[in-house]
Scaffold this active site. Structure first.
Site, mmCIF file in Angstrom:
data_model
loop_
_atom_site.group_PDB
_atom_site.id
_atom_site.type_symbol
_atom_site.label_atom_id
_atom_site.label_comp_id
_atom_site.label_asym_id
_atom_site.label_seq_id
_atom_site.Cartn_x
_atom_site.Cartn_y
_atom_site.Cartn_z
ATOM 1 C CE1 TYR A 28 1.253 30.592 -59.555
ATOM 2 C CE2 TYR A 28 2.156 28.490 -60.305
ATOM 3 C CZ TYR A 28 1.856 29.370 -59.273
ATOM 4 O OH TYR A 28 2.151 29.028 -57.978
ATOM 5 C CG ASP B 143 -6.742 31.109 -62.257
ATOM 6 O OD1 ASP B 143 -5.664 30.498 -62.113
ATOM 7 O OD2 ASP B 143 -7.103 32.015 -61.489
ATOM 8 C CE LYS C 258 -2.769 36.615 -57.640
ATOM 9 N NZ LYS C 258 -1.433 36.628 -57.030
HETATM 10 P P1 KE4 Z 1 -1.946 31.696 -54.634
HETATM 11 O O1 KE4 Z 1 -2.041 30.242 -54.248
HETATM 12 O O2 KE4 Z 1 -0.522 32.169 -54.793
HETATM 13 O O3 KE4 Z 1 -2.784 32.615 -53.712
HETATM 14 O O4 KE4 Z 1 -2.656 31.875 -56.059
HETATM 15 C C1 KE4 Z 1 -2.186 31.081 -57.123
HETATM 16 C C2 KE4 Z 1 -2.590 31.731 -58.439
HETATM 17 C C3 KE4 Z 1 -3.668 31.206 -59.137
HETATM 18 N N1 KE4 Z 1 -4.069 31.750 -60.308
HETATM 19 C C4 KE4 Z 1 -3.446 32.846 -60.811
HETATM 20 C C5 KE4 Z 1 -3.940 33.434 -62.100
HETATM 21 C C6 KE4 Z 1 -2.349 33.428 -60.120
HETATM 22 O O5 KE4 Z 1 -1.748 34.528 -60.643
HETATM 23 C C7 KE4 Z 1 -1.911 32.863 -58.919
HETATM 24 C C8 KE4 Z 1 -0.724 33.409 -58.143
HETATM 25 N N2 KE4 Z 1 0.007 34.443 -58.773
HETATM 26 C C9 KE4 Z 1 1.408 34.588 -58.407
HETATM 27 C C10 KE4 Z 1 1.953 35.782 -59.186
HETATM 28 N N3 KE4 Z 1 2.514 35.397 -60.400
HETATM 29 C C11 KE4 Z 1 1.577 34.744 -56.928
HETATM 30 C C12 KE4 Z 1 2.964 35.190 -56.510
HETATM 31 C C13 KE4 Z 1 3.758 34.066 -55.937
HETATM 32 O O6 KE4 Z 1 3.672 32.925 -56.434
HETATM 33 O O7 KE4 Z 1 4.508 34.359 -54.980
#
Ligand code: KE4
Length: 427
Positions: free
Chosen positions: A144, A239, A267
């Site tokens: 993801y 990523d 993060k």
């Molecule tokens: P954000 O756009 O949510 O800041 O980051 C996206 C993203 C990109 N790459 C990786 C490896 C990620 O884990 C994420 C976001 N992770 C999720 C947790 N599974 C965020 C939690 C959510 O979607 O509310």
């Protein structure tokens, strides 16, 4: 009048927020039941609107490696606040952040700040396409990368067929530019490059996929992807939004010695505030506006409050080097859980790397998305709710990863091991 509890808040939220949440995973749909609302977070704990305190293994999905409300981060934020919240011009903290990321992350020679992990990966994808003049992207099932149109794609009918939208609202024509392959199989990647010779701009992956539970690459897999991208003049994008600064100061690329061409970050670098970043080879990064032809922008990119919080988060890591202690905490929980499952005769895999771990109720080690989704998720749901009742908050999905912070005390860990073990024995 008494403060509203979680159920009251959820009822109100449902009237004006889709699903009552600002991000789907928070709605507890994967585990059932209603979400609790948090009114305060401090150290290793969340404090809920129902006057419960929970030992938190979500850590706001990764950023809270120093626990919640860390005094050093809070102080730096208070100081920055006195100077204003946003300038709309370059500022000194952006330079300090860029220099810090260049120092810490092996692949990063230049970096651009954005406001989320999604922005980081979508920008990296566009940059890779602009730099190579090619359109296709390879991603891996189970990885993801945020809600990016080109990356919310599931595998086509066959391994080497073109992708299909994983969400409504994504044009099939765009989905067809993404090839989705199983993780941990470099031969299929080679076949894709043979089939779509000269058309593939980039491979993007989570080097340790952590949005499907936690999957660890086979030993040479990352090195093979590096070789393939070098041979094919395609861009290798790690990523590391989740693994960056979590596994090691320089993320998986530091731990494995495999260096991508671009890295997406997020993060931890925001210290709990909205931040993302993407960086890598100067030769590629210089294709970005205003110097180059690839456009990318953001009103709040490099925001001074987010930079202050992020810099104090990164500086704490560099000063304290918590990684060995965090890994020991992860190993302690993994050992306790494996022991409980063995004595119960339950099939359980507990992949753990540093302060990241997950539970797969599965006979065999999980190598890819198909293995992960064939695990017994019903057992995870039971463990989740049993733990929640006992004051332990695991991620509300079998396909997420648990995080441990520097603020999880020995007492927290002992309670966690005891609660997890009894939840497994109760299955
Ligand atoms: P954000 O756009 O949510 O800041 O980051 C996206 C993203 C990109 N790459 C990786 C490896 C990620 O884990 C994420 C976001 N992770 C999720 C947790 N599974 C965020 C939690 C959510 O979607 O509310």
């Amino acid at each position: 009048m008494a403060a509203p509890n979680s159920s009251d808040l959820f009822k109100k939220a449902l009237r004006c927020i889709p699903g009552g949440v600002n991000s789907p995973v928070r709605a507890f749909r994967s585990v059932g039941g209603e979400p609790f609302f948090t009114v305060k977070a401090d150290g290793s704990r969340l404090y809920t609107a129902d006057n419960n305190s929970l030992i938190d293994y979500v850590c706001t999905w990764g950023p809270a490696i120093h626990g919640h409300n860390h005094p050093v981060i809070r102080e730096s934020l208070a100081l920055a606040l006195q100077r204003g919240t946003s300038f709309g011009t370059p500022g000194p903290l952006e330079v300090e952040m860029a220099e810090t990321l260049v120092e810490m992350v092996p692949s990063v020679e230049k970096v651009r700040m954005v406001n989320s992990g999604t922005e980081a990966t979508l920008s990296a994808i566009r940059l890779a396409r602009g730099f190579t003049g090619r359109n296709k992207i390879i991603k891996f099932a189970g990885c993801y990368h945020g809600h990016v149109d080109s990356l919310l794609i599931s595998a086509g009918s066959g391994a080497l067929t073109l992708g299909q939208p994983d969400s409504a609202g994504i044009p099939p024509a765009l989905a067809a530019e993404t090839i989705v392959l199983p993780f941990n199989d470099a031969s299929l990647v080679r076949e894709a490059f043979a089939k779509y010779a000269g058309e593939i701009a980039a491979i993007i992956l989570e080097p340790y996929p952590a949005n499907v539970g936690l999957i660890l690459p086979e030993v040479e897999y990352l090195r093979e992807l590096r070789e393939i991208c070098t041979q094919q003049k395609a861009v290798l994008i790690f990523d590391e939004v989740m693994t960056g600064f979590r596994i090691a100061p320089g993320g998986v690329q530091e731990e494995t010695g495999v260096t991508p061409d671009l890295t997406a970050m997020g993060k931890i670098i925001g210290g709990g505030l909205p931040v993302g970043a993407f960086g890598g080879k100067a030769e590629i990064m210089d294709y970005l506006a205003p110097d180059g032809p690839v456009y990318q922008a953001g009103t709040l990119s490099g925001n001074p409050l987010a930079m202050a919080a992020g810099l104090s988060s990164l500086n704490l890591l560099r000063e304290n080097d918590p990684y060995q202690a965090l890994a020991a905490k992860g190993a302690q929980i993994a050992a306790a859980v494996k022991e409980a499952a063995e004595s119960k005769g339950l099939p359980l895999q507990v992949p753990q790397r540093g302060s990241m771990f997950c539970l797969y109720f599965s006979e065999n080690p999980v190598r890819n998305y198909a293995d992960a989704t064939s695990s017994q998720t019903g057992l995870f749901k039971k463990v989740f709710h049993q733990c929640l009742q006992e004051g332990i908050y695991l991620p509300p999905s079998p396909f997420e990863t648990c995080f441990i912070s520097t603020e999880h005390s020995e007492e927290d860990l002992e309670k966690t091991c005891q609660v997890l073990s009894s939840a497994i024995h109760a299955l």
